[in-house]
Design an enzyme around this catalytic site. Structure first.
Site, mmCIF file in Angstrom:
data_model
loop_
_atom_site.group_PDB
_atom_site.id
_atom_site.type_symbol
_atom_site.label_atom_id
_atom_site.label_comp_id
_atom_site.label_asym_id
_atom_site.label_seq_id
_atom_site.Cartn_x
_atom_site.Cartn_y
_atom_site.Cartn_z
ATOM 1 N N GLU A 100 -26.914 98.345 54.982
ATOM 2 C CA GLU A 100 -25.832 98.726 54.064
ATOM 3 C C GLU A 100 -26.419 100.154 53.524
ATOM 4 O O GLU A 100 -27.537 100.383 53.427
ATOM 5 C CB GLU A 100 -25.767 97.797 53.010
ATOM 6 C CG GLU A 100 -25.207 96.201 53.472
ATOM 7 C CD GLU A 100 -23.956 96.389 53.748
ATOM 8 O OE1 GLU A 100 -22.876 97.019 53.449
ATOM 9 O OE2 GLU A 100 -23.539 95.129 54.579
ATOM 10 N N ASP A 125 -7.471 87.477 61.004
ATOM 11 C CA ASP A 125 -7.995 87.725 59.895
ATOM 12 C C ASP A 125 -8.211 89.268 59.395
ATOM 13 O O ASP A 125 -7.882 89.318 58.314
ATOM 14 C CB ASP A 125 -9.255 86.959 59.575
ATOM 15 C CG ASP A 125 -9.717 86.517 58.228
ATOM 16 O OD1 ASP A 125 -9.008 86.123 57.400
ATOM 17 O OD2 ASP A 125 -11.112 86.754 57.887
#
Length: 185
Positions: A100, A125
């Site tokens: 991240e 999804d």
């Protein structure tokens, strides 16, 4: 003199043969990488088109994001848990280490990622997430794949500052924008 030349040629060929073999192996490995990527794209494009058409998304973006997020179907998250988009969650998840970007710096940390029963479930999804969540509303208004991935990034989908550029690079390298031809006419 002739004996010395033969010895030099023998030594030279002793050095050149392993180098030549090494270069052949490297070239073959690169070719296999390209084939694996093209194979992923070819085997996934119909699903990307199907989902994108249902949710009003650019097929090129859907396919390129799945390729990037799943490392062309080879990541642990995709191969073991059928998550092709790096979608996080709270229920039915698996904790895996990920990269991240926080304040512009890359950090490794554990995150909970959704698990899916199938690749198709993962794609649907994703389509539902981008196609129906309020924060992605501008994605549905995008006129180009570049604008769409820019809006996905701006809405917080990924922390990598170069995320949109990476997706665009995949789209352009594999001419995935050809999948968008009939999109939004």
């Amino acid at each position: 003199m002739a004996k010395k030349k033969k010895k030099k040629i023998g030594c030279l060929s002793f050095l050149l043969i392993p180098i030549f073999l090494f270069l052949l192996i490297v070239q073959n490995a690169q070719k296999n990488q390209i084939d694996i990527k093209k194979e992923y794209i070819e085997s996934t494009k119909d699903l990307a088109i199907e989902v994108s058409n249902q949710y009003g998304l650019f097929p090129s973006v859907t396919l390129a994001q799945s390729a990037l997020e799943s490392n062309y179907g080879r990541s642990k998250l995709s191969s073991e848990y059928n998550n092709y988009f790096g979608i996080k969650g709270k229920k039915d998840t698996v904790a895996l280490e990920t990269e991240e970007y926080i304040n512009g710096k890359s950090v490794k940390q554990k995150e909970n990622f959704r698990k899916y029963k199938s690749k198709k479930d993962s794609f649907y999804d994703y389509g539902n997430l981008i196609g129906s969540k309020k924060r992605y509303k501008k994605v549905l208004q995008a006129k180009t794949y570049k604008e769409a991935i820019g809006e996905i990034k701006a809405a917080g989908y990924a922390t990598d500052p170069k995320y949109a550029e990476k997706v665009i690079r995949i789209i352009e390298k594999y001419k995935l924008n050809d999948l968008d031809i009939s999109f939004r006419k």
